[in-house]
Design an enzyme around this catalytic site. Structure first.
Site, PDB file in Angstrom:
ATOM      1  N   GLU A  42      25.949 -54.288  -1.903  1.00 54.70           N
ATOM      2  CA  GLU A  42      24.494 -54.447  -1.771  1.00 54.70           C
ATOM      3  C   GLU A  42      24.055 -53.575  -0.601  1.00 54.70           C
ATOM      4  OE1 GLU A  42      23.076 -58.330  -0.643  1.00 54.70           O
ATOM      5  OE2 GLU A  42      20.985 -57.786  -0.922  1.00 54.70           O
ATOM      6  N   ASP A 116      12.728 -51.356   1.814  1.00 55.71           N
ATOM      7  CA  ASP A 116      11.430 -50.997   2.409  1.00 55.71           C
ATOM      8  C   ASP A 116      10.737 -50.007   1.462  1.00 55.71           C
ATOM      9  OD1 ASP A 116      11.905 -52.438   4.875  1.00 55.71           O
ATOM     10  OD2 ASP A 116      13.411 -50.914   5.293  1.00 55.71           O
ATOM     11  N   GLU A 199      12.519 -61.719  -0.959  1.00 55.32           N
ATOM     12  CA  GLU A 199      12.032 -62.174  -2.271  1.00 55.32           C
ATOM     13  C   GLU A 199      11.219 -63.455  -2.099  1.00 55.32           C
ATOM     14  OE1 GLU A 199      14.810 -62.298  -5.497  1.00 55.32           O
ATOM     15  OE2 GLU A 199      13.467 -63.468  -6.749  1.00 55.32           O
TER      16      GLU A 199
HETATM   17  C1  LIG Z   1      12.910 -55.269   3.460  1.00 52.91           C
HETATM   18  S1  LIG Z   1      14.502 -55.575   4.048  1.00 52.91           S
HETATM   19  C2  LIG Z   1      15.310 -56.386   2.670  1.00 52.91           C
HETATM   20  C3  LIG Z   1      16.531 -57.158   3.107  1.00 52.91           C
HETATM   21  C4  LIG Z   1      17.213 -57.948   1.983  1.00 52.91           C
HETATM   22  N1  LIG Z   1      17.756 -57.080   0.986  1.00 52.91           N
HETATM   23  C5  LIG Z   1      16.266 -58.959   1.359  1.00 52.91           C
HETATM   24  O1  LIG Z   1      15.919 -58.804   0.175  1.00 52.91           O
HETATM   25  O2  LIG Z   1      15.887 -59.910   2.055  1.00 52.91           O
HETATM   26  C6  LIG Z   1      15.259 -53.979   3.982  1.00 52.91           C
HETATM   27  C7  LIG Z   1      16.569 -53.916   4.725  1.00 52.91           C
HETATM   28  O3  LIG Z   1      17.176 -52.655   4.526  1.00 52.91           O
HETATM   29  C8  LIG Z   1      17.725 -52.223   5.754  1.00 52.91           C
HETATM   30  N2  LIG Z   1      17.783 -50.767   5.682  1.00 52.91           N
HETATM   31  C9  LIG Z   1      16.729 -49.922   5.542  1.00 52.91           C
HETATM   32  N3  LIG Z   1      17.147 -48.654   5.472  1.00 52.91           N
HETATM   33  C10 LIG Z   1      18.497 -48.689   5.582  1.00 52.91           C
HETATM   34  C11 LIG Z   1      19.488 -47.689   5.614  1.00 52.91           C
HETATM   35  N4  LIG Z   1      19.174 -46.401   5.507  1.00 52.91           N
HETATM   36  N5  LIG Z   1      20.786 -48.075   5.731  1.00 52.91           N
HETATM   37  C12 LIG Z   1      21.102 -49.394   5.848  1.00 52.91           C
HETATM   38  N6  LIG Z   1      20.207 -50.392   5.841  1.00 52.91           N
HETATM   39  C13 LIG Z   1      18.911 -50.048   5.698  1.00 52.91           C
HETATM   40  C14 LIG Z   1      16.793 -52.751   6.804  1.00 52.91           C
HETATM   41  O4  LIG Z   1      17.409 -52.858   8.074  1.00 52.91           O
HETATM   42  C15 LIG Z   1      16.416 -54.093   6.224  1.00 52.91           C
HETATM   43  O5  LIG Z   1      17.282 -55.129   6.656  1.00 52.91           O
END
Ligand SMILES: C[S@@+](CC[C@H](N)C(=O)[O-])C[C@H]1O[C@@H](n2cnc3c(N)ncnc32)[C@H](O)[C@@H]1O
Length: 216
Positions: A42, A116, A199
């Site tokens: 994931e 994001d 979500e």
């Molecule tokens: C909006 S959050 C969603 C987190 C989780 N998947 C959820 O649904 O609750 C997006 C996550 O992606 C991580 N993230 C964004 N860009 C990333 C990257 N290039 N590499 C690793 N993690 C990343 C952020 O730190 C954040 O925790």
């Protein structure tokens, strides 16, 4: 930065189920998991609800959550250690470093959960579902491997449908704009199984949850 967050960022790196140094684990996943089972990744796992939830239901599969923010994976990784759950682990790094941790064709599935949206067109390449990232996922997945994408964001979902659909190496199997209004279908069960932090947050605001699945 708050002291508690700094403490978690440091402590998480001492956990035996969290990797930051690729040399410790590259080529050694079978050894770490103690089996040759499928590995599911994931990306941007946040608190890791998806890998944690799936690992409970599918003990015969191995799960890895990749997340750049160590403090986010801290509670889930700690819980997995306390429960001695052996089929789930985490990588604390950015997705661009993923080939330092996995070889080509090493993964059976990749989940991209509520990334994001990066709404500005000039930041489209940063979206975790962009063509740049699809190229990486294609290499990581073995033949027949699956890509899953869940989001509440319509702009991002439309973009995902467009870029995955345009990629000749992927065969799109499922596109649902309102996942939870679909009838009970076995092939949607995993997509409905886990509600992540984001979500839950967006569902509570009335956003419809979208889901795409594609096969390589
Ligand atoms: C909006 S959050 C969603 C987190 C989780 N998947 C959820 O649904 O609750 C997006 C996550 O992606 C991580 N993230 C964004 N860009 C990333 C990257 N290039 N590499 C690793 N993690 C990343 C952020 O730190 C954040 O925790």
């Amino acid at each position: 930065m708050r002291r508690k967050k700094l403490f978690k960022m440091a402590e998480v790196l001492t956990f035996e189920n969290v990797f930051r140094d690729p040399t410790v684990i590259f080529g050694k996943w079978k050894e770490f998991f103690g089996n040759d089972n499928d590995i599911v990744l994931e990306v941007g796992c946040g608190r890791g609800e998806y890998v944690i939830g799936l690992s409970e239901v599918y003990p015969e599969r191995n799960f890895v959550g990749l997340e750049m923010k160590g403090s986010r994976i801290w509670p889930g990784a700690k819980k997995m250690l306390a429960e001695e759950r052996k089929n789930v682990s985490f990588i604390n790094t950015m997705v661009k470093n993923v080939f330092d941790f996995f070889g080509e064709g090493e993964l059976s599935e990749i989940w991209v959960t509520f990334p994001d949206p990066q709404p500005k067109p000039c930041r489209a390449m940063k979206r975790l579902i962009s063509p740049r990232h699809l190229e990486m996922y294609k290499k990581l997945l073995k033949k027949g491997g699956k890509l899953h994408f869940k989001t509440d964001n319509t702009m991002l979902f439309d973009y995902g449908v467009e870029v995955v659909g345009a990629d000749k190496d992927f065969e799109v199997e499922v596109v649902e704009y309102d996942l939870y209004s679909t009838e009970d279908r076995a092939d949607l069960a995993e997509a409905k199984l886990v509600q992540t932090y984001y979500e839950g947050k967006f569902s509570a605001l009335g956003e419809k949850i979208k889901y795409l699945r594609a096969k390589i």
